[in-house]
Each structure stands twice: as structure tokens, then as C-alpha cells.
Write a protein that holds these residues in place. Structure first.
Motif, PDB file in Angstrom:
ATOM      1  N   ILE A  22       0.816  -1.217   0.000  1.00 31.36           N
ATOM      2  CA  ILE A  22       0.000   0.000   0.000  1.00 31.36           C
ATOM      3  C   ILE A  22       0.849   1.265   0.000  1.00 31.36           C
ATOM      4  O   ILE A  22       0.603   2.194  -0.753  1.00 31.36           O
ATOM      5  CB  ILE A  22      -0.945  -0.016   1.213  1.00 31.36           C
ATOM      6  CG1 ILE A  22      -1.854  -1.225   1.041  1.00 31.36           C
ATOM      7  CG2 ILE A  22      -1.709   1.287   1.328  1.00 31.36           C
ATOM      8  CD1 ILE A  22      -3.131  -1.182   1.759  1.00 31.36           C
ATOM      9  N   ALA A  23       1.893   1.259   0.815  1.00 32.76           N
ATOM     10  CA  ALA A  23       2.754   2.442   0.865  1.00 32.76           C
ATOM     11  C   ALA A  23       3.374   2.702  -0.508  1.00 32.76           C
ATOM     12  O   ALA A  23       3.437   3.837  -0.970  1.00 32.76           O
ATOM     13  CB  ALA A  23       3.844   2.254   1.917  1.00 32.76           C
ATOM     14  N   PHE A  24       3.814   1.641  -1.176  1.00 33.08           N
ATOM     15  CA  PHE A  24       4.474   1.813  -2.472  1.00 33.08           C
ATOM     16  C   PHE A  24       3.485   2.332  -3.519  1.00 33.08           C
ATOM     17  O   PHE A  24       3.833   3.146  -4.380  1.00 33.08           O
ATOM     18  CB  PHE A  24       5.088   0.498  -2.940  1.00 33.08           C
ATOM     19  CG  PHE A  24       6.197   0.002  -2.047  1.00 33.08           C
ATOM     20  CD1 PHE A  24       6.630   0.763  -0.968  1.00 33.08           C
ATOM     21  CD2 PHE A  24       6.822  -1.216  -2.295  1.00 33.08           C
ATOM     22  CE1 PHE A  24       7.647   0.315  -0.144  1.00 33.08           C
ATOM     23  CE2 PHE A  24       7.843  -1.675  -1.468  1.00 33.08           C
ATOM     24  CZ  PHE A  24       8.258  -0.918  -0.397  1.00 33.08           C
ATOM     25  N   ALA A  25       2.239   1.843  -3.445  1.00 31.54           N
ATOM     26  CA  ALA A  25       1.225   2.306  -4.390  1.00 31.54           C
ATOM     27  C   ALA A  25       0.964   3.799  -4.193  1.00 31.54           C
ATOM     28  O   ALA A  25       0.876   4.562  -5.162  1.00 31.54           O
ATOM     29  CB  ALA A  25      -0.058   1.509  -4.207  1.00 31.54           C
ATOM     30  N   VAL A  29       1.817   6.512  -7.234  1.00 37.02           N
ATOM     31  CA  VAL A  29       0.795   7.353  -7.856  1.00 37.02           C
ATOM     32  C   VAL A  29       1.083   8.825  -7.565  1.00 37.02           C
ATOM     33  O   VAL A  29       0.986   9.679  -8.457  1.00 37.02           O
ATOM     34  CB  VAL A  29      -0.606   6.960  -7.341  1.00 37.02           C
ATOM     35  CG1 VAL A  29      -1.657   7.893  -7.892  1.00 37.02           C
ATOM     36  CG2 VAL A  29      -0.921   5.526  -7.729  1.00 37.02           C
ATOM     37  N   GLY A  30       1.475   9.117  -6.332  1.00 37.93           N
ATOM     38  CA  GLY A  30       1.818  10.496  -5.980  1.00 37.93           C
ATOM     39  C   GLY A  30       2.953  11.013  -6.855  1.00 37.93           C
ATOM     40  O   GLY A  30       2.938  12.159  -7.305  1.00 37.93           O
ATOM     41  N   LEU A  31       3.914  10.152  -7.132  1.00 41.22           N
ATOM     42  CA  LEU A  31       5.072  10.537  -7.934  1.00 41.22           C
ATOM     43  C   LEU A  31       4.664  10.883  -9.362  1.00 41.22           C
ATOM     44  O   LEU A  31       4.975  11.952  -9.880  1.00 41.22           O
ATOM     45  CB  LEU A  31       6.073   9.382  -7.937  1.00 41.22           C
ATOM     46  CG  LEU A  31       7.313   9.544  -8.802  1.00 41.22           C
ATOM     47  CD1 LEU A  31       8.216  10.605  -8.208  1.00 41.22           C
ATOM     48  CD2 LEU A  31       8.067   8.226  -8.929  1.00 41.22           C
ATOM     49  N   CYS A 284       7.587   1.147  11.745  1.00 40.50           N
ATOM     50  CA  CYS A 284       7.993   1.488  10.383  1.00 40.50           C
ATOM     51  C   CYS A 284       6.855   1.237   9.405  1.00 40.50           C
ATOM     52  O   CYS A 284       6.673   1.991   8.450  1.00 40.50           O
ATOM     53  CB  CYS A 284       9.217   0.685   9.958  1.00 40.50           C
ATOM     54  SG  CYS A 284      10.672   1.183  10.846  1.00 40.50           S
ATOM     55  N   MET A 285       6.090   0.181   9.639  1.00 36.31           N
ATOM     56  CA  MET A 285       4.942  -0.090   8.766  1.00 36.31           C
ATOM     57  C   MET A 285       3.974   1.084   8.823  1.00 36.31           C
ATOM     58  O   MET A 285       3.560   1.608   7.785  1.00 36.31           O
ATOM     59  CB  MET A 285       4.294  -1.391   9.220  1.00 36.31           C
ATOM     60  CG  MET A 285       3.164  -1.882   8.366  1.00 36.31           C
ATOM     61  SD  MET A 285       1.586  -1.304   8.975  1.00 36.31           S
ATOM     62  CE  MET A 285       1.331  -2.441  10.340  1.00 36.31           C
ATOM     63  N   ILE A 286       3.651   1.521  10.044  1.00 35.60           N
ATOM     64  CA  ILE A 286       2.718   2.644  10.199  1.00 35.60           C
ATOM     65  C   ILE A 286       3.303   3.923   9.610  1.00 35.60           C
ATOM     66  O   ILE A 286       2.658   4.632   8.837  1.00 35.60           O
ATOM     67  CB  ILE A 286       2.381   2.867  11.691  1.00 35.60           C
ATOM     68  CG1 ILE A 286       1.590   1.668  12.233  1.00 35.60           C
ATOM     69  CG2 ILE A 286       1.593   4.154  11.888  1.00 35.60           C
ATOM     70  CD1 ILE A 286       1.308   1.735  13.722  1.00 35.60           C
ATOM     71  N   MET A 287       4.543   4.221   9.967  1.00 32.25           N
ATOM     72  CA  MET A 287       5.134   5.497   9.551  1.00 32.25           C
ATOM     73  C   MET A 287       5.332   5.564   8.035  1.00 32.25           C
ATOM     74  O   MET A 287       5.196   6.624   7.444  1.00 32.25           O
ATOM     75  CB  MET A 287       6.478   5.708  10.260  1.00 32.25           C
ATOM     76  CG  MET A 287       6.374   5.881  11.754  1.00 32.25           C
ATOM     77  SD  MET A 287       5.546   7.399  12.250  1.00 32.25           S
ATOM     78  CE  MET A 287       6.720   8.615  11.664  1.00 32.25           C
ATOM     79  N   LEU A 288       5.675   4.436   7.414  1.00 31.01           N
ATOM     80  CA  LEU A 288       5.895   4.489   5.970  1.00 31.01           C
ATOM     81  C   LEU A 288       4.579   4.751   5.239  1.00 31.01           C
ATOM     82  O   LEU A 288       4.542   5.510   4.270  1.00 31.01           O
ATOM     83  CB  LEU A 288       6.542   3.197   5.459  1.00 31.01           C
ATOM     84  CG  LEU A 288       7.087   3.342   4.034  1.00 31.01           C
ATOM     85  CD1 LEU A 288       8.275   4.290   3.987  1.00 31.01           C
ATOM     86  CD2 LEU A 288       7.473   2.006   3.432  1.00 31.01           C
ATOM     87  N   ILE A 289       3.498   4.137   5.703  1.00 34.90           N
ATOM     88  CA  ILE A 289       2.202   4.442   5.074  1.00 34.90           C
ATOM     89  C   ILE A 289       1.818   5.887   5.348  1.00 34.90           C
ATOM     90  O   ILE A 289       1.299   6.578   4.474  1.00 34.90           O
ATOM     91  CB  ILE A 289       1.095   3.503   5.589  1.00 34.90           C
ATOM     92  CG1 ILE A 289       1.414   2.065   5.203  1.00 34.90           C
ATOM     93  CG2 ILE A 289      -0.246   3.892   4.988  1.00 34.90           C
ATOM     94  CD1 ILE A 289       0.332   1.101   5.561  1.00 34.90           C
ATOM     95  N   LEU A 290       2.115   6.347   6.553  1.00 40.09           N
ATOM     96  CA  LEU A 290       1.812   7.736   6.890  1.00 40.09           C
ATOM     97  C   LEU A 290       2.580   8.682   5.957  1.00 40.09           C
ATOM     98  O   LEU A 290       2.024   9.642   5.427  1.00 40.09           O
ATOM     99  CB  LEU A 290       2.213   7.978   8.343  1.00 40.09           C
ATOM    100  CG  LEU A 290       1.515   9.074   9.118  1.00 40.09           C
ATOM    101  CD1 LEU A 290       0.018   8.968   9.021  1.00 40.09           C
ATOM    102  CD2 LEU A 290       1.932   9.029  10.577  1.00 40.09           C
ATOM    103  N   ALA A 292       3.847   7.912   2.951  1.00 40.47           N
ATOM    104  CA  ALA A 292       3.330   7.737   1.598  1.00 40.47           C
ATOM    105  C   ALA A 292       1.976   8.432   1.458  1.00 40.47           C
ATOM    106  O   ALA A 292       1.687   9.060   0.444  1.00 40.47           O
ATOM    107  CB  ALA A 292       3.192   6.249   1.278  1.00 40.47           C
ATOM    108  N   GLY A 293       1.170   8.332   2.522  1.00 39.93           N
ATOM    109  CA  GLY A 293      -0.144   8.966   2.499  1.00 39.93           C
ATOM    110  C   GLY A 293      -0.040  10.477   2.405  1.00 39.93           C
ATOM    111  O   GLY A 293      -0.785  11.112   1.660  1.00 39.93           O
ATOM    112  N   THR A 294       0.906  11.093   3.136  1.00 37.23           N
ATOM    113  CA  THR A 294       1.018  12.551   3.049  1.00 37.23           C
ATOM    114  C   THR A 294       1.573  12.961   1.685  1.00 37.23           C
ATOM    115  O   THR A 294       1.215  14.008   1.164  1.00 37.23           O
ATOM    116  CB  THR A 294       1.912  13.149   4.154  1.00 37.23           C
ATOM    117  OG1 THR A 294       3.171  12.507   4.111  1.00 37.23           O
ATOM    118  CG2 THR A 294       1.305  12.966   5.528  1.00 37.23           C
TER     119      THR A 294
END
Ligand code: NA
Ligand code: NA
Lengths: 436, 173, 334
Positions: A22-25, A29-31, A284-290, A292-294
Motif C-alpha cells: 500500500i505504501a508503495f502504491a 501514484v503520488g510521484l 515502520c509499517m505505520i510510519m511508511l504508510i503515513l 506515503a499517504g502525506t
């Protein structure tokens, strides 16, 4: 531009469904879309996001609460607690399941995340319930939904992330979520007892009768319950009394968990090692999605995605209550597919101002939203509570048992939501008492 | 191919250990702050900034290790029912096509950001402590370089499945 | 005629800085240019980071920015000389220094040379409230050990006054005040302090803001965007910014007078700092500035220019003001 924002969302869902992390997606897309807006300069937007997320003092509470939970779950407290609770509830219809839920409440109050609560309780309760031939749906349902209490009963990592997004104090949110969380847990217990009274085969009563004098019962219970209770009071108490920030309280709780494990004699180097490595993985799982989400929402909002959603909603010209219901419903539906961080990052900044403008209380709205987030833990395919259960359940408990088992508990969450909507005092009474 | 991957993972493994240990000073310094405030009646000047830096370093240096441990989440609704080669292809898309270029670009951006901090001798400006900010910026860059390293290792494992050197991703582990 | 659409990064979530600062500038520029120049104003954090607007503008992720220069003090302390600190002159003098005493020219040159962006004043604060406080603070003894929340250069200087400064995340200030974790906080002008509603959880308003007698804010324009404009369009931007600044100065002043009335009605006690404290605070500020002057060439240039200006204006009170005793005359309605 608004079409682009819409496409962005579609692209995200497509990648997520394909099975990309999910983080990578979110990053990907953001990129791609970000380059259309910012060109080369996009990198500076991203650099800024990294720095501001990595410099967020409030978020330091995340690893600390996770560590506290990981240590407690391995400290031997759980076993004692499980035995002590069984002394009291084993004679009830569905007693083991009731005990499981009570365990979940206590662990939920000492840890901020769902996974920790669920694994520790599940590992103890599943073999016990299997042994007495409990209904597999009830086993799965009580453990998944009990585990998800970890978010609504404070402390809660979800609320730590939500507070700054909604511009609401975390202390208020913690206090506000307390009573709704307990109402929900109470509903779980009533339902379980009711079900097993009507259908005793769902939670058969153990036949082996153990008689124990009341005094002995009380001593065992006190020994098992007092230490975690003291820790809970110290951590939640210092946040609710306002003498420490959530980050500080989490650090005190972590130190307390170490001391507790030491006094139980269960603190070995390898246990400590496991706890800190697990803390790292969860954080790290939480922070990386956070992060990626921002990154994603930053691009999404600057393409006008935020105003697109709010214009669409306001354009429907609904009454305030219908609008509120519609927002919660959208979040519920998205909860099937997205994890909570993305939902928070998209919804809270857009909707909190709209909802408060319509005269609703922002703390109350956040708690309603929290309950929706909690349902997301149980709704597949993106159902973390079920992921965790799959990790610890024996093969006899099938995925279909799990899906079937969580449905009644989802209904109970919906009832809780109804109660909180009908009686905003359930949320607002405690924080007002404490802070005014 | 897999030998290279193993070597790269040694690097991420050790960075994970360092990252995990950071939780200890984080707990100690934050507890000390509360203690100093109520017992000595004087808050420290450094606990606030050390707090966020500790959390930041913990997370940044741990990202790569977390990827290695497969702890980042995904939906496996479709993924779980695909054959080993399709799985490897989907992962390769995620690691090598989407994430790796992004991570390398971001590492470069963070390197320039670090250089700026060094050049201007920039300080954090956030508290009375006001430390120079370049070490923290360097840490951000290192975190993403490590992530890139682990992404290369993961991509190599995918490739080994795609070219038939390993039967499945599990075997390539 | 060329038309433009620009994106402006800010550090604000809303409130006066947004309404009569960034957004008012955007509206005025559109009006003055007959709709040729449109600026879309973004909330803090939507483009780049709220406290790093200068970076966002320099790197072109935003075409324009609205920020407080003082946020850049970690990179160059000269930022504080423009943004205001305990050693700065009052708001009236500051406005005159900026627009008549060569301040704007220095500002633009400094920004271009050190940061590679075009900068000029946009919005200003009058004197801030010194403290929203749970404790009565009037003398130097009262300040001893006071747990006060603040940020930036004042952290160090307030310690010299005897206080115990604390740094916290912005969202936590209100609850921390409420529960007495901190005794007091500084924030903005009396008017702006009514937005986070600190008056609900404090008992005293301590004035005047010796730590921040004035606070000019800043419009930034990306260098490439600026270079692409003709002279007339540049002047339009400068005019819109100057007009917005002067309007904001008056609005902030007037609304703050109303806010002080509100505090009284809410039952707060308004406390004026002893002259001794006010003098000491300014001395600390000037001492700090003199130290920066020795280490930083740009700071020295700006500080020198401000000193010259203040010498010129040293006797201004005698010919611009009647004595304080005259102010209350004729206002008694009884
Ligand atoms: Na919890
Ligand atoms: Na879900």
C-alpha cells in the motif's frame, strides 16, 4: 485537473488491488501525478514531507506505545490475567469468549495498536475455546473484534494521528473515546452471553468443576490484575490529568512495562530483543504508510482533489445529518479497501471543517469517525484484524468462519455508533468533566 | 544474483538492529524530561528535539529492515491466488519499477538538502537547544539509501524467479 | 497583455494571517490588475511545509509564498532583524523604517543574495500580547521559574529573564495551559489570540509584548517568476503588497483594541509589565543583536540601518504625541 484527481484515485485502487504494497502504491501514484504539477521541483515537496514527518514529536508516542504493548504481551502478565478472569467467568454462558473480550479490554487500555492485543489474547484463548468446542465463528469474531478495541479504548495510535489532522487535542480525544469504547465492549459481552444462552452449543459450559474459596479467588485476581491496572492508571491518568503529553506518558508506560516484566522475572534478553524488533517493524509499517499517504494527499489536494470532494458533497444539498451519515458511509465503504491511515489523511482534513461548520462538535465527529475506522479492521479484503488472526489461528478455523464470525460484531459496532450519535454526551461528558 | 541479494540484506539487517536500539534512549530521555519537570521543577532544553529525532531515526533507519521482514502491508485478494511467476512479476513492478527510482531520486534530494544544511551551518530553530540540523538530515538520506539497497535485493529475488533460477519467491529467500 | 495564475504557499491554517494577509493580497492584486494576475492561496502544508515556505518558493514548488521571515533564523539570524524580536523598535517606527527608511530595499537585497527569492513586507503585527497566563506576572520576581511556552529566538532570551521556556507542538498548548502543565504562553497580537481562545483557560493578559514589539510578515516571489515579469507588473505586485501591509497594520491595531475589551468582559485581569522588566527585556534583545552583528555581516548591515533610523526618530514622541495625561481627557462619560 479534477479529472486528474479522480484518475489518481482510480490508479491507486488498481495498484492496491494488484497486490502492490500500500505504501508503495501511494508513493508511485503520488510521484507520477506530482510530476505533472511540479515537474522537477516535486522532489522538494517530497523532501519536505520526509522532514516534517520525521520531526513530529507527537508521533514519537507511536513506537513507545507499540513497545509498551509488545513487552506486556510477552511478559507473562497475559497468562496470569487469563487464568484469573476465567475463575470468574467460566460459569457464564460463553464464558471463555466473555473472558476473551475482558482480556481484550484490559490489553486495549494498555496498548495503542490492534495487533498486539489480538495476538496475545488470541494465542491464549483460541486453544482454550477450541478445546471446549466453541463455535468457530464466535471464536474468530470475539478475537478480531475484541482486538479492534485496541483503537477505540485509549491509548490509541489512530487518535494520535487523528488529533493534529483534525486540530483537536489528543487528551480530549482519549477522554472522549473512553465511554463509547466501554459501551461497545459491553455490547460484545451482552451479545456473547445472549447468543450462548439461546444456543448453548455455540459456547458450551466446561464440565470439569473446580471449587475454590472466595478468598483464594480474590488473591489470584488481585495479583494478576493490580500490576497492569496500575500501569494503565499511570499512563492514561497522566494524559487525562494533563500532567504529561501522550509522548511522555507512552515513555513512562514503556519504562513501567520494563519494570513490571522485571518484577515478574520474565524479562530475558531475548524477550526484550523480540519486543524491540517487533516495535521497529510495526512502527515502520505505520510510519511508511503515513509518509506515503502525506505524499499522495499532498499531490491529490494540490490537484484540487479536496475541493472536488467537498464541492460534490455540498452540491448534493443534504441536511447536516444526512451529510454526516453520507461521510461516515463513504469512509465505511473505503474501509473495505484502504487501511486507516489513508482514510484519515483523506477524510479528516477535508471533512472536519465542513462538519464543525454545520454545528457538530469536532471531538464527537472524530469519535464517530474512529468507530468507522474500527469497522475497517474487520471488513475484508483490507481487514488487519483478520490478517492477525490468520497468523495465529489453527487451520480448522477457516477464512469463511472468520468472515462469518465478524458480521454480528460489525452490527454491534453500528449500534454503538447509533448510541453515540443519539447521545453525544457519551463522548463529550468525560472530557468536559476533566478539562473544564 | 541471490548471493548479491544476501550480501545486501546483511547491510539492512545491521541497520535494523541499530534502528531498534534507538527506542532505549528515546524512553530514557523522555522519562527524564518528565522527572526533571516535576522533581527539579526545570524542564530540559533537549528532550523535545531529542524526542522527535529519536522517533525519526528509529523509523528512517528501520524502513529497509521492515521491508526485508515483509512487514509492510498489502491486499492479497488477487495476489495470493497467482502463480509464483506472476507474484514475482507483481513484486518486481512494485519494487524495481515503482519504488526504486523514486527512492533513488528522493535519496539524491535528501543528499542535497543535507549539503545545504552543512553549507549554511543551519540549526533546527525549534528549541533553546537549537542543534545543527545536518546530522539529522544525513540520517534521513541514509534511511532512503538503505531502503534502495533492500529494494535492489528484493528485485534480484524477483528476477531470479522470473528467469527460472528459483522456483518461487519463498525459495529465493 | 499577459495573464498569470500563481500558486501561493503559506504557513497558515486560517485566521487573520490568511484572511487579511495572504488572501487579501491575492484579492487586491487581482483587482488592481483587472483580473490578469490570479493567485491561488494554499493552506499551510498543502504545498511544501508550513515553516519552510522560503524553501518552497526558492525551489519553485510554489510561485509565491507568505511567511514570517523569522522562521528562517536557523539558517540566517538576519531573518529575525526583519521579523522583529525583543530589541526591535515599535510598530510605527518599523513601518516608517521599512517604507521610508530604506528597510524594504535592504530586505529585497538580503533575500535575493542569501536565499535567491524576491522578498518584501506583507502584513504586519502590532505589539503582541506578552503572555496569556494563569499566573499574575508583573515583576522580574514573577518571571522567575515561570513555565512559559514560546518558540524561536525568544527561548534563549526569556531564560535570561529567569523564565523556564518550554517547546511544545502547537495543538497541545491549549490543553497544557488548561491543566497547568505550562503557566503561560505567548502567541500573537491580542486579536489573534482570540482565535485559539486562550482566554478560556487563563486568568491574566500580560502586556505589552516586549518579546515582539512588532512582527512584519513577508511576501515571497520565486526568482524566475519575478524575472519573467515586466516592470509595470512588478510594480503592481509591490503596490498590492504595500497596500495590504498598511491595511493589515490598521486592522490588527483596531481589532486588538476590541479584543482587549473582550478579555475584560471575560473577566481576565490585564497586567502591565513593570518598566524594569520592559527595559531589561529590550536590553537583552539589544545585547543579543550586538552579538549577532559581530558574527553576521548581513545582520550588522540591517541592525546598523535600524540604529541610524532610531537615532533620527529619537525625539519623535515630543513632537508627534501629546503627553499620556492628555489621552483620557474628555472620555469620561459619567
Ligand atoms: Na488502546
Ligand atoms: Na477493511
Amino acid at each position: 485537473m479534477e479529472l486528474a484527481a479522480f484518475l489518481m484515485f482510480l490508479a491507486l485502487l488498481a495498484l492496491i488491488f494488484l497486490g502492490i504494497h500500500i505504501a508503495f502504491a501511494l508513493f508511485g501514484v503520488g510521484l507520477v501525478f506530482g510530476i505533472f504539477i511540479y515537474g522537477d521541483a516535486l522532489i522538494w515537496q517530497f523532501v519536505g514531507r520526509v522532514e516534517s514527518l520525521a520531526s513530529n514529536y507527537i508521533l514519537a508516542a507511536v513506537p513507545l506505545f507499540v513497545f509498551m504493548g509488545s513487552l506486556l504481551e510477552r511478559s507473562g502478565i497475559a497468562e496470569r490475567l487469563f487464568d484469573a478472569i476465567q475463575i470468574w467467568v467460566r460459569r457464564l454462558p460463553g464464558g471463555l469468549a466473555v473472558g476473551t473480550i475482558i482480556m481484550c479490554i484490559i490489553f486495549a487500555a494498555s496498548t495503542g495498536v490492534v495487533g498486539a492485543t489480538e495476538t496475545v489474547v488470541g494465542l491464549l484463548a483460541i486453544p482454550a475455546m477450541m478445546k471446549y468446542n466453541y463455535d468457530k465463528g464466535l471464536i474468530a469474531g470475539s478475537i478480531c473484534s475484541g482486538g479492534s478495541l485496541g483503537t477505540i479504548i485509549p491509548p490509541s495510535v489512530v487518535l494520535i494521528v487523528m488529533g493534529p489532522l483534525a486540530d483537536v487535542s489528543i487528551g480530549w480525544l482519549f477522554a472522549g473515546s473512553m465511554i463509547p469504547g466501554l459501551i461497545m465492549a459491553l455490547l460484545y459481552i451482552i451479545y456473547t452471553i445472549g447468543l450462548c444462552t439461546l444456543r448453548p452449543e455455540a459456547g458450551p459450559r466446561p464440565e470439569d468443576e473446580v471449587q475454590m474459596p472466595l478468598g483464594q479467588k480474590l488473591v489470584i485476581t488481585a495479583k494478576a490484575l493490580l500490576p497492569p491496572l496500575m500501569l494503565i492508571i499511570a499512563v492514561l491518568g497522566s494524559i487525562l490529568a494533563g500532567v504529561a503529553s501522550p509522548t511522555e506518558a507512552a515513555a513512562i508506560g514503556s519504562a513501567g512495562a520494563v519494570i513490571l516484566a522485571l518484577t515478574y522475572g520474565s524479562l530475558t534478553l531475548s524477550l526484550f530483543w523480540e519486543a524491540i524488533m517487533k516495535t521497529l517493524r510495526v512502527t515502520c509499517m505505520i510510519m511508511l504508510i503515513l509518509l506515503a499517504g502525506t505524499v499522495f494527499t499532498g499531490v491529490f489536494f494540490s490537484m484540487g482533489g479536496g475541493s472536488m470532494i467537498s464541492d460534490f458533497l455540498l452540491g448534493m444539498d443534504l441536511s447536516p445529518w444526512l451529510l454526516l451519515l453520507f461521510i461516515l458511509l463513504m469512509a465505511f465503504v473505503l474501509g473495505f479497501f484502504l487501511e486507516w491511515i489513508s482514510i484519515l489523511l483523506i477524510f479528516i482534513p477535508i471533512f472536519t471543517p465542513i462538519v464543525t461548520q454545520m454545528g457538530f462538535d469536532s471531538v464527537w465527529f472524530c469519535i464517530l469517525f474512529l468507530i468507522v475506522i474500527q469497522t475497517g479492521y474487520l471488513t475484508p479484503p483490507m481487514a488487519p484484524a483478520i490478517f492477525y488472526l490468520r497468523g495465529i489461528a489453527p487451520p480448522e478455523i477457516k477464512l469463511t468462519d472468520m468472515y462469518r464470525g465478524v458480521v454480528p460484531f460489525l452490527a454491534l459496532q453500528a449500534i454503538t455508533m447509533g448510541i453515540v450519535m443519539a447521545f453525544p454526551q457519551t463522548v463529550l461528558w468525560l472530557p468536559r468533566l476533566l478539562f473544564n | 544474483m541471490l548471493i548479491v541479494a544476501r550480501f545486501l540484506e546483511k547491510i539492512t539487517q545491521s541497520s535494523g538492529i541499530i534502528a531498534a536500539l534507538i527506542i532505549i534512549p528515546l524512553i530514557l530521555s523522555t522519562c527524564y524530561e518528565v522527572f526533571a519537570r516535576y522533581v527539579f521543577g526545570a524542564p530540559t532544553i533537549w528532550a523535545y528535539e531529542l524526542g522527535y529525532m529519536g522517533m525519526g531515526a528509529h523509523f528512517l533507519l528501520g524502513m529497509a529492515y521492515t521491508l526485508k521482514e515483509k512487514a509492510h502491508i498489502r491486499i492479497d485478494l488477487i495476489y495470493a491466488f497467482r502463480g509464483p511467476k506472476t507474484k514475482a512479476a507483481i513484486d518486481f513492478l512494485g519494487y524495481a519499477v515503482i519504488m526504486l527510482p523514486f527512492t533513488i531520486w528522493l535519496s539524491w534530494g535528501l543528499f542535497m538538502y543535507y549539503e545545504e544544511a552543512l553549507m549554511f551551518e543551519e540549526t533546527s530553530g525549534q528549541s533553546a537547544w537549537n542543534p545543527v540540523i545536518w546530522p539529522f538530515r544525513l540520517c534521513m538520506m541514509i534511511g532512503f539509501v538503505l531502503l534502495a539497497i533492500q529494494l535492489v535485493a528484493e528485485s534480484l529475488k524477483c528476477l531470479s524467479v522470473l528467469v527460472g533460477q528459483s522456483a518461487s519467491l519463498e525459495e529465493a529467500e | 497583455q499577459d495573464t498569470y495564475e500563481w500558486r501561493m504557499a503559506t504557513g497558515w491554517g486560517g485566521g487573520p494571517l490568511m484572511d487579511i494577509g495572504a488572501q487579501a493580497f491575492a484579492d487586491r492584486l487581482e483587482l488592481l490588475s483587472d483580473g490578469r494576475m490570479k493567485v491561488e492561496v494554499f493552506q499551510g502544508g498543502a504545498i511544501g511545509e508550513p515553516l519552510k515556505v522560503t524553501d518552497s518558493v526558492r525551489r519553485g514548488i510554489a510561485d509565491m509564498g507568505h511567511t514570517w521571515p523569522g522562521y528562517d533564523w536557523g539558517r540566517d539570524t538576519t531573518a529575525v532583524a526583519f521579523g522583529g524580536f525583543a530589541g526591535t523598535m515599535d510598530d510605527e517606527r518599523m513601518m516608517h523604517w521599512l517604507y521610508e527608511g530604506g528597510g524594504v530595499e535592504l530586505w529585497k537585497e538580503w533575500r535575493q543574495e542569501e536565499f535567491g527569492v524576491v522578498g518584501m513586507p506583507l502584513f504586519t503585527r502590532t505589539a503582541e500580547t506578552f503572555l496569556n497566563s494563569r499566573k499574575k506576572v508583573q515583576s522580574l520576581e514573577d518571571l522567575e521559574g515561570l513555565k512559559l511556552r514560546t518558540a524561536g529566538a525568544w527561548i534563549d532570551m526569556s531564560k535570561e529573564l529567569g523564565a523556564s521556556p518550554v517547546t511544545t507542538a502547537g495543538d497541545e498548548i491549549y490543553p497544557m495551559l488548561e491543566r497547568g502543565v505550562i503557566d503561560a504562553t505567548e502567541w500573537g497580537t491580542p486579536w489573534e489570540d482570540t482565535y485559539p481562545k486562550f482566554y478560556e483557560v487563563t486568568d491574566y493578559i500580560i502586556v505589552p509584548g516586549v518579546h515582539q514589539p512588532v512582527a512584519p510578515f513577508e511576501l515571497q516571489v520565486n526568482q524566475e517568476v519575478w524575472d519573467s515579469l515586466n516592470e509595470r507588473d512588478r510594480q503592481l505586485i509591490e503596490t498590492a503588497a504595500e497596500l495590504t501591509t498598511l491595511k493589515a497594520w490598521m486592522k490588527v491595531g483596531h481589532e486588538s483594541a476590541a479584543a482587549m475589551k473582550l478579555f475584560e468582559e471575560e473577566g481576565l485581569e490585564i497586567v502591565e509589565l513593570d518598566p524594569e522588566v520592559q527595559v531589561k527585556a529590550r536590553e537583552i534583545g539589544i545585547e543579543w543583536a550586538n552579538k549577532q552583528s559581530q558574527e553576521n555581516e548581513w545582520f550588522d548591515r540591517v541592525w546598523e540601518s535600524q540604529r541610524e533610523f532610531e537615532k533620527l526618530w529619537a525625539d519623535a514622541e515630543s513632537y508627534r504625541r501629546l503627553v499620556p495625561e492628555t489621552r483620557a481627557l474628555g472620555l469620561d462619560t459619567e
